[in-house]
Design a protein around this motif. Structure first.
Motif, PDB file in Angstrom:
ATOM      1  N   ILE A   1      45.393  38.357  35.401  1.00  0.00           N
ATOM      2  CA  ILE A   1      44.092  37.931  35.906  1.00  0.00           C
ATOM      3  C   ILE A   1      43.385  37.235  34.759  1.00  0.00           C
ATOM      4  O   ILE A   1      43.273  37.785  33.662  1.00  0.00           O
ATOM      5  CB  ILE A   1      43.275  39.136  36.406  1.00  0.00           C
ATOM      6  CG1 ILE A   1      44.028  39.834  37.544  1.00  0.00           C
ATOM      7  CG2 ILE A   1      41.895  38.698  36.852  1.00  0.00           C
ATOM      8  CD1 ILE A   1      43.389  41.121  37.991  1.00  0.00           C
ATOM      9  N   PRO A   2      42.942  36.022  34.991  1.00  0.00           N
ATOM     10  CA  PRO A   2      42.249  35.294  33.909  1.00  0.00           C
ATOM     11  C   PRO A   2      41.055  36.088  33.381  1.00  0.00           C
ATOM     12  O   PRO A   2      40.389  36.832  34.119  1.00  0.00           O
ATOM     13  CB  PRO A   2      41.791  33.999  34.577  1.00  0.00           C
ATOM     14  CG  PRO A   2      42.661  33.861  35.791  1.00  0.00           C
ATOM     15  CD  PRO A   2      43.043  35.237  36.199  1.00  0.00           C
TER      16      PRO A   2
ATOM     17  N   SER B   1      38.093  35.156  32.524  1.00  0.00           N
ATOM     18  CA  SER B   1      36.799  34.840  33.142  1.00  0.00           C
ATOM     19  C   SER B   1      36.609  35.637  34.436  1.00  0.00           C
ATOM     20  O   SER B   1      35.499  36.102  34.724  1.00  0.00           O
ATOM     21  CB  SER B   1      36.689  33.338  33.418  1.00  0.00           C
ATOM     22  OG  SER B   1      37.712  32.955  34.329  1.00  0.00           O
ATOM     23  N   GLU B   2      37.669  35.821  35.206  1.00  0.00           N
ATOM     24  CA  GLU B   2      37.568  36.601  36.438  1.00  0.00           C
ATOM     25  C   GLU B   2      37.377  38.082  36.126  1.00  0.00           C
ATOM     26  O   GLU B   2      36.660  38.782  36.845  1.00  0.00           O
ATOM     27  CB  GLU B   2      38.792  36.386  37.320  1.00  0.00           C
ATOM     28  CG  GLU B   2      38.827  35.030  37.993  1.00  0.00           C
ATOM     29  CD  GLU B   2      39.972  34.908  38.980  1.00  0.00           C
ATOM     30  OE1 GLU B   2      40.413  35.940  39.527  1.00  0.00           O
ATOM     31  OE2 GLU B   2      40.397  33.767  39.208  1.00  0.00           O
ATOM     32  N   GLN B   3      38.015  38.553  35.058  1.00  0.00           N
ATOM     33  CA  GLN B   3      37.826  39.948  34.662  1.00  0.00           C
ATOM     34  C   GLN B   3      36.369  40.185  34.246  1.00  0.00           C
ATOM     35  O   GLN B   3      35.774  41.204  34.605  1.00  0.00           O
ATOM     36  CB  GLN B   3      38.772  40.311  33.514  1.00  0.00           C
ATOM     37  CG  GLN B   3      40.191  40.466  33.917  1.00  0.00           C
ATOM     38  CD  GLN B   3      41.111  40.821  32.762  1.00  0.00           C
ATOM     39  OE1 GLN B   3      40.677  40.915  31.597  1.00  0.00           O
ATOM     40  NE2 GLN B   3      42.379  41.021  33.048  1.00  0.00           N
ATOM     41  N   ASP B   4      35.795  39.238  33.496  1.00  0.00           N
ATOM     42  CA  ASP B   4      34.407  39.376  33.094  1.00  0.00           C
ATOM     43  C   ASP B   4      33.482  39.368  34.302  1.00  0.00           C
ATOM     44  O   ASP B   4      32.529  40.157  34.379  1.00  0.00           O
ATOM     45  CB  ASP B   4      34.020  38.245  32.128  1.00  0.00           C
ATOM     46  CG  ASP B   4      34.744  38.365  30.783  1.00  0.00           C
ATOM     47  OD1 ASP B   4      35.195  39.488  30.466  1.00  0.00           O
ATOM     48  OD2 ASP B   4      34.855  37.352  30.085  1.00  0.00           O
ATOM     49  N   ASN B   5      33.762  38.481  35.286  1.00  0.00           N
ATOM     50  CA  ASN B   5      32.947  38.437  36.506  1.00  0.00           C
ATOM     51  C   ASN B   5      33.034  39.746  37.272  1.00  0.00           C
ATOM     52  O   ASN B   5      32.036  40.255  37.779  1.00  0.00           O
ATOM     53  CB  ASN B   5      33.376  37.286  37.416  1.00  0.00           C
ATOM     54  CG  ASN B   5      32.840  35.948  36.976  1.00  0.00           C
ATOM     55  OD1 ASN B   5      31.870  35.891  36.212  1.00  0.00           O
ATOM     56  ND2 ASN B   5      33.451  34.875  37.465  1.00  0.00           N
ATOM     57  N   ALA B   6      34.224  40.299  37.350  1.00  0.00           N
ATOM     58  CA  ALA B   6      34.423  41.564  38.056  1.00  0.00           C
ATOM     59  C   ALA B   6      33.664  42.688  37.383  1.00  0.00           C
ATOM     60  O   ALA B   6      32.998  43.501  38.031  1.00  0.00           O
ATOM     61  CB  ALA B   6      35.895  41.894  38.152  1.00  0.00           C
ATOM     62  N   LYS B   7      33.704  42.750  36.037  1.00  0.00           N
ATOM     63  CA  LYS B   7      32.974  43.796  35.292  1.00  0.00           C
ATOM     64  C   LYS B   7      31.481  43.645  35.492  1.00  0.00           C
ATOM     65  O   LYS B   7      30.762  44.633  35.682  1.00  0.00           O
ATOM     66  CB  LYS B   7      33.328  43.724  33.807  1.00  0.00           C
ATOM     67  CG  LYS B   7      34.711  44.228  33.495  1.00  0.00           C
ATOM     68  CD  LYS B   7      35.002  44.116  32.010  1.00  0.00           C
ATOM     69  CE  LYS B   7      36.452  44.505  31.723  1.00  0.00           C
ATOM     70  NZ  LYS B   7      36.802  44.321  30.304  1.00  0.00           N
ATOM     71  N   ARG B   8      31.015  42.408  35.465  1.00  0.00           N
ATOM     72  CA  ARG B   8      29.585  42.159  35.631  1.00  0.00           C
ATOM     73  C   ARG B   8      29.124  42.592  37.030  1.00  0.00           C
ATOM     74  O   ARG B   8      28.107  43.248  37.191  1.00  0.00           O
ATOM     75  CB  ARG B   8      29.291  40.674  35.399  1.00  0.00           C
ATOM     76  CG  ARG B   8      27.806  40.317  35.459  1.00  0.00           C
ATOM     77  CD  ARG B   8      27.560  38.836  35.183  1.00  0.00           C
ATOM     78  NE  ARG B   8      28.404  37.915  35.927  1.00  0.00           N
ATOM     79  CZ  ARG B   8      28.231  37.579  37.212  1.00  0.00           C
ATOM     80  NH1 ARG B   8      27.226  38.089  37.899  1.00  0.00           N
ATOM     81  NH2 ARG B   8      29.025  36.730  37.816  1.00  0.00           N
TER      82      ARG B   8
END
Length: 151
Positions: A137-138, A140-147
């Motif tokens: 999972i890229p 940026s998508e991991q950061d979006n998911a955490k946010r």
């Protein structure tokens, strides 16, 4: 309007018709002794109907099965051994006529293929399952998911 007596007569007529129609397929075989009859029954339950393929010649109503039962009966009455009778039919129709074909080179796949396929499936299944889990999972998508989860 049909009366009760009329309905009973219709039901009896239908039952008589069905019983006569089904009795036509019953073969009566007379043997000299119980041993011959027992051998005959064992043999016809070991041989496959080549028309139906999932029935023995004892169960099948196909014309070929009837002919095969006649051959078995004639050979039992002639004093042939079980091996001779099965050998005759195997020579004529091939190993497929037997419900339990012998384990020889040309029938090995029939006996062992299911086990080989099962072993391969059990070996490959965990690898395929792990491959699905390892999908990257890229970042940026991991950061979006955490946010999104923290909100």
């Amino acid at each position: 309007m049909i009366t009760v007596a009329g309905r009973i007569l219709v039901a009896l007529a239908a039952a008589a018709t069905l019983s006569v129609a089904s009795a036509g397929g019953i073969e009566v075989v007379n043997f000299a002794d119980a041993e011959q009859e027992s051998r005959y029954m064992d043999l016809i339950n070991q041989l496959r109907c080549l028309v139906c393929q999932n029935q023995t010649i004892a169960e099948s109503n196909a014309e070929l099965a009837s002919d095969m039962r006649d051959v078995v009966k004639e050979q039992v009455l002639a004093g042939q051994s079980d091996d001779q009778i099965i050998g005759f039919l195997t020579e004529r129709y091939g190993d497929f006529v037997r419900y339990r074909p012998p384990i020889v080179a040309r029938t090995a796949a029939l006996w062992f293929a299911p086990f080989v396929v099962a072993i391969i499936a059990f070996l490959l299944l965990p690898r395929l399952a792990n491959r699905r889990r390892r999908v990257a999972i890229p970042a940026s998508e991991q950061d979006n998911a955490k946010r999104l989860l923290s909100e």
